[in-house]
Write an enzyme that holds these catalytic residues in place. Structure first.
Site, PDB file in Angstrom:
ATOM      1  N   SER A   1      -0.563 -58.468   5.267  1.00 41.41           N
ATOM      2  CA  SER A   1      -1.431 -57.338   4.803  1.00 41.41           C
ATOM      3  C   SER A   1      -2.725 -57.861   3.918  1.00 41.41           C
ATOM      4  CB  SER A   1      -0.641 -56.421   3.767  1.00 41.41           C
ATOM      5  OG  SER A   1      -1.070 -55.286   3.534  1.00 41.41           O
TER       6      SER A   1
ATOM      7  N   ASP B   1       3.044 -48.976  12.565  1.00 41.08           N
ATOM      8  CA  ASP B   1       2.393 -49.352  11.041  1.00 41.08           C
ATOM      9  C   ASP B   1       1.361 -47.997  11.072  1.00 41.08           C
ATOM     10  OD1 ASP B   1       0.873 -50.084   8.996  1.00 41.08           O
ATOM     11  OD2 ASP B   1       0.914 -52.153   9.615  1.00 41.08           O
TER      12      ASP B   1
ATOM     13  N   HIS C   1       4.790 -51.424   8.504  1.00 40.74           N
ATOM     14  CA  HIS C   1       3.884 -52.405   7.891  1.00 40.74           C
ATOM     15  C   HIS C   1       4.438 -53.575   7.314  1.00 40.74           C
ATOM     16  CE1 HIS C   1       0.134 -53.394   6.171  1.00 40.74           C
ATOM     17  NE2 HIS C   1       0.477 -53.626   5.040  1.00 40.74           N
TER      18      HIS C   1
END
Length: 255
Positions: free
Chosen positions: A78, A203, A233
């Site tokens: 991320s 996600d 995610h």
């Protein structure tokens, strides 16, 4: 800047996402440390580095990590992907890049449609000032939304978050600024080291389509894409075995 080191073998740097710390990688660490020396980074203002003077900015953080680690593969999850990608674009010591649920540009632009609206991050920044805890919980829920193991992952993330010092509002807002305004697509086009991009099929924060678009920018012949079926995610929480196998295969093929 403190970096935890564990394991034996080829070096692998791991950089976590927004609001978290390197403890989030525990499912991967358990399987990878018999085969790799892992450098587990807590970003400035997070976890064990909650008092470090290093600002949460790409060049400064990457320089600090590079100064404390040998030539290695860099993995970013991320927000952490922005740091890993910046390192891969600027440092010859990066042997390979792994972008985990990460993209060079997290927000939608006219020529980048497969991403979330910038309002997602600006709203979180505003909400942090009003209710820190509720805002963090909503973001963690977004991390797990869509995953086939959403409730279990959410419980894990909440437990992990509270295991170390939680970042203050200013640190979190700095991270949101990076997510909202960083565009490293040119770095992907010019990427030198081989790269592996891992997407969670379900996600909702970094759609798989945006990661597919990123791989289309990368040099052909040295770019791999893996989509985790049923993953959200944080696919390393629910699909640790598949993730570990993919990471080890990629690293084994590096020159």
């Amino acid at each position: 800047m403190y970096i935890e080191v564990t394991g034996y073998g080829p070096a692998l740097v791991l950089i976590h996402g927004w609001a978290m710390h390197s403890g989030v990688f525990a499912p991967l660490v358990e399987q990878l440390r018999p085969h790799h020396t892992l450098y587990l980074v807590d970003l400035p203002g997070h976890g064990y580095n909650h008092t470090t003077p290093t600002p949460l900015a790409l060049p400064q953080v990457v320089h600090a990590i590079a100064a404390a680690t040998p030539p290695a593969v860099w993995l970013g999850w991320s927000l952490g992907g922005l740091f890993a990608l910046h390192a891969a674009a600027t440092l010859p010591q990066v042997r390979g890049l792994i972008m985990l649920a990460a993209t060079p540009c997290f927000v939608r632009r006219e020529d980048w449609p497969h991403a979330v609206e910038v309002s997602i991050f600006t709203q979180f920044a505003q909400d942090l000032k009003q209710n820190y805890t509720e805002t963090i919980n909503r973001f963690l829920a977004l991390d797990t939304l869509g995953s086939t193991h959403a409730q279990s992952e959410l419980r894990q993330l909440r437990k992990i978050l509270n295991a170390r010092h939680t970042p203050n509002t200013a640190t979190l807002q700095a991270g949101l600024e990076l997510l909202a305004h960083t565009d490293l697509r040119r770095a992907v086009i010019d990427l030198t080291p081989p790269s592996l991009w891992i997407a969670g099929q379900r996600d909702r924060l970094v759609p798989a389509a945006s990661i597919q678009a990123a791989t289309a920018l990368a040099p052909s012949g040295q770019t791999e894409l893996l989509t985790i079926t049923g993953g959200g995610h944080a696919p390393f929480l629910s699909h640790a075995n598949q993730m570990t196998a993919a990471l080890q295969h990629f690293i084994a093929t590096l020159p």
